[in-house]
Scaffold this motif. Structure first.
Motif, PDB file in Angstrom:
ATOM      1  N   ASP A  33       0.830  -1.188   0.000  1.00  0.00           N
ATOM      2  CA  ASP A  33       0.000   0.000   0.000  1.00  0.00           C
ATOM      3  C   ASP A  33       0.875   1.251   0.000  1.00  0.00           C
ATOM      4  O   ASP A  33       1.910   1.296   0.664  1.00  0.00           O
ATOM      5  CB  ASP A  33      -0.912  -0.009   1.236  1.00  0.00           C
ATOM      6  CG  ASP A  33      -1.986   1.039   1.135  1.00  0.00           C
ATOM      7  OD1 ASP A  33      -1.745   2.158   1.620  1.00  0.00           O
ATOM      8  OD2 ASP A  33      -3.051   0.757   0.564  1.00  0.00           O
ATOM      9  N   ALA A  34       0.437   2.256  -0.740  1.00  0.00           N
ATOM     10  CA  ALA A  34       1.205   3.501  -0.833  1.00  0.00           C
ATOM     11  C   ALA A  34       1.398   4.146   0.542  1.00  0.00           C
ATOM     12  O   ALA A  34       2.422   4.781   0.792  1.00  0.00           O
ATOM     13  CB  ALA A  34       0.516   4.473  -1.786  1.00  0.00           C
ATOM     14  N   ARG A  35       0.437   3.961   1.445  1.00  0.00           N
ATOM     15  CA  ARG A  35       0.582   4.533   2.801  1.00  0.00           C
ATOM     16  C   ARG A  35       1.732   3.874   3.551  1.00  0.00           C
ATOM     17  O   ARG A  35       2.430   4.541   4.321  1.00  0.00           O
ATOM     18  CB  ARG A  35      -0.727   4.381   3.574  1.00  0.00           C
ATOM     19  CG  ARG A  35      -1.830   5.292   3.029  1.00  0.00           C
ATOM     20  CD  ARG A  35      -3.124   5.004   3.702  1.00  0.00           C
ATOM     21  NE  ARG A  35      -3.540   3.653   3.275  1.00  0.00           N
ATOM     22  CZ  ARG A  35      -4.733   3.141   3.465  1.00  0.00           C
ATOM     23  NH1 ARG A  35      -5.642   3.825   4.100  1.00  0.00           N
ATOM     24  NH2 ARG A  35      -5.027   1.934   3.042  1.00  0.00           N
ATOM     25  N   VAL A  40       7.555   4.322   5.307  1.00  0.00           N
ATOM     26  CA  VAL A  40       8.976   3.969   5.152  1.00  0.00           C
ATOM     27  C   VAL A  40       9.779   5.206   4.771  1.00  0.00           C
ATOM     28  O   VAL A  40      10.853   5.461   5.320  1.00  0.00           O
ATOM     29  CB  VAL A  40       9.150   2.851   4.102  1.00  0.00           C
ATOM     30  CG1 VAL A  40      10.613   2.658   3.748  1.00  0.00           C
ATOM     31  CG2 VAL A  40       8.549   1.554   4.599  1.00  0.00           C
ATOM     32  N   LEU A  41       9.260   5.983   3.843  1.00  0.00           N
ATOM     33  CA  LEU A  41       9.970   7.190   3.408  1.00  0.00           C
ATOM     34  C   LEU A  41      10.102   8.209   4.535  1.00  0.00           C
ATOM     35  O   LEU A  41      11.148   8.844   4.685  1.00  0.00           O
ATOM     36  CB  LEU A  41       9.252   7.822   2.206  1.00  0.00           C
ATOM     37  CG  LEU A  41       9.332   7.045   0.900  1.00  0.00           C
ATOM     38  CD1 LEU A  41       8.341   7.589  -0.113  1.00  0.00           C
ATOM     39  CD2 LEU A  41      10.742   7.084   0.347  1.00  0.00           C
ATOM     40  N   SER A  42       9.055   8.351   5.329  1.00  0.00           N
ATOM     41  CA  SER A  42       9.111   9.339   6.419  1.00  0.00           C
ATOM     42  C   SER A  42      10.055   8.899   7.534  1.00  0.00           C
ATOM     43  O   SER A  42      10.625   9.742   8.228  1.00  0.00           O
ATOM     44  CB  SER A  42       7.713   9.616   6.970  1.00  0.00           C
ATOM     45  OG  SER A  42       7.181   8.455   7.556  1.00  0.00           O
ATOM     46  N   PHE A  67      10.501  -5.790   1.442  1.00  0.00           N
ATOM     47  CA  PHE A  67      10.197  -6.679   2.563  1.00  0.00           C
ATOM     48  C   PHE A  67       8.686  -6.743   2.778  1.00  0.00           C
ATOM     49  O   PHE A  67       8.130  -7.797   3.036  1.00  0.00           O
ATOM     50  CB  PHE A  67      10.903  -6.213   3.829  1.00  0.00           C
ATOM     51  CG  PHE A  67      10.567  -7.029   5.031  1.00  0.00           C
ATOM     52  CD1 PHE A  67      11.081  -8.294   5.209  1.00  0.00           C
ATOM     53  CD2 PHE A  67       9.706  -6.520   5.999  1.00  0.00           C
ATOM     54  CE1 PHE A  67      10.752  -9.054   6.322  1.00  0.00           C
ATOM     55  CE2 PHE A  67       9.373  -7.261   7.116  1.00  0.00           C
ATOM     56  CZ  PHE A  67       9.896  -8.541   7.273  1.00  0.00           C
ATOM     57  N   MET A  68       8.025  -5.601   2.634  1.00  0.00           N
ATOM     58  CA  MET A  68       6.560  -5.569   2.760  1.00  0.00           C
ATOM     59  C   MET A  68       5.901  -6.357   1.634  1.00  0.00           C
ATOM     60  O   MET A  68       4.915  -7.052   1.851  1.00  0.00           O
ATOM     61  CB  MET A  68       6.063  -4.131   2.747  1.00  0.00           C
ATOM     62  CG  MET A  68       6.440  -3.349   3.957  1.00  0.00           C
ATOM     63  SD  MET A  68       5.860  -1.663   3.770  1.00  0.00           S
ATOM     64  CE  MET A  68       6.769  -0.882   5.070  1.00  0.00           C
ATOM     65  N   ALA A  69       6.449  -6.250   0.423  1.00  0.00           N
ATOM     66  CA  ALA A  69       5.905  -7.010  -0.710  1.00  0.00           C
ATOM     67  C   ALA A  69       6.089  -8.501  -0.485  1.00  0.00           C
ATOM     68  O   ALA A  69       5.200  -9.293  -0.784  1.00  0.00           O
ATOM     69  CB  ALA A  69       6.579  -6.578  -2.010  1.00  0.00           C
TER      70      ALA A  69
END
Length: 128
Positions: A33-35, A40-42, A67-69
């Motif tokens: 999910d983009a969220r 992760v980016l933040s 890892f999430m995928a």
């Protein structure tokens, strides 16, 4: 071969959208999910959006996303991370120096994640 099948689509906008979808599925980013990517980016220590980021700085972020995928499917972190890094560098690194702008890196990851387009665009406009 998959792209060859898409050439029969006459409207270029639809053809491009389906090609991006095929790339997204190949990289397994449709499983994240983009969220989650935004989180992760933040949490990562990326420089300001106007600065460049090298392969070494991109890899930990990409590995976390992959890892999430992997958690959501039967893919390996290595293959996912290699595909994502190669795609980002091929797309944005026209000088072949192994670096892209943080803004480009962030945009590519967020757009290729799953989720509503409106949420992705809202994040990107609020961030940049």
């Amino acid at each position: 071969k998959a792209f060859e099948l898409l050439q029969v689509i006459q409207l270029p906008n639809y053809r491009t959208a389906l090609k991006l979808r095929a790339i997204q599925r190949k990289m397994q980013l449709h499983r994240v999910d983009a969220r989650e990517i935004v989180n992760v980016l933040s949490q990562s220590d990326l420089p300001p959006s106007s600065e460049e980021i090298g392969e070494g700085e991109m890899e930990p972020v990409i590995n976390e996303v992959c890892f999430m995928a992997e958690r959501n499917a039967d893919t390996t972190i290595v293959s996912c991370a290699d595909l994502v890094l190669t795609w980002i560098l091929q797309l944005f690194d026209s000088n072949y120096i192994g670096a892209v702008k943080v803004k480009q890196f962030t945009t590519a990851l967020v757009i290729m994640g799953s989720g509503r387009l409106l949420d992705k665009l809202k994040y990107l406009f609020d961030t940049f």
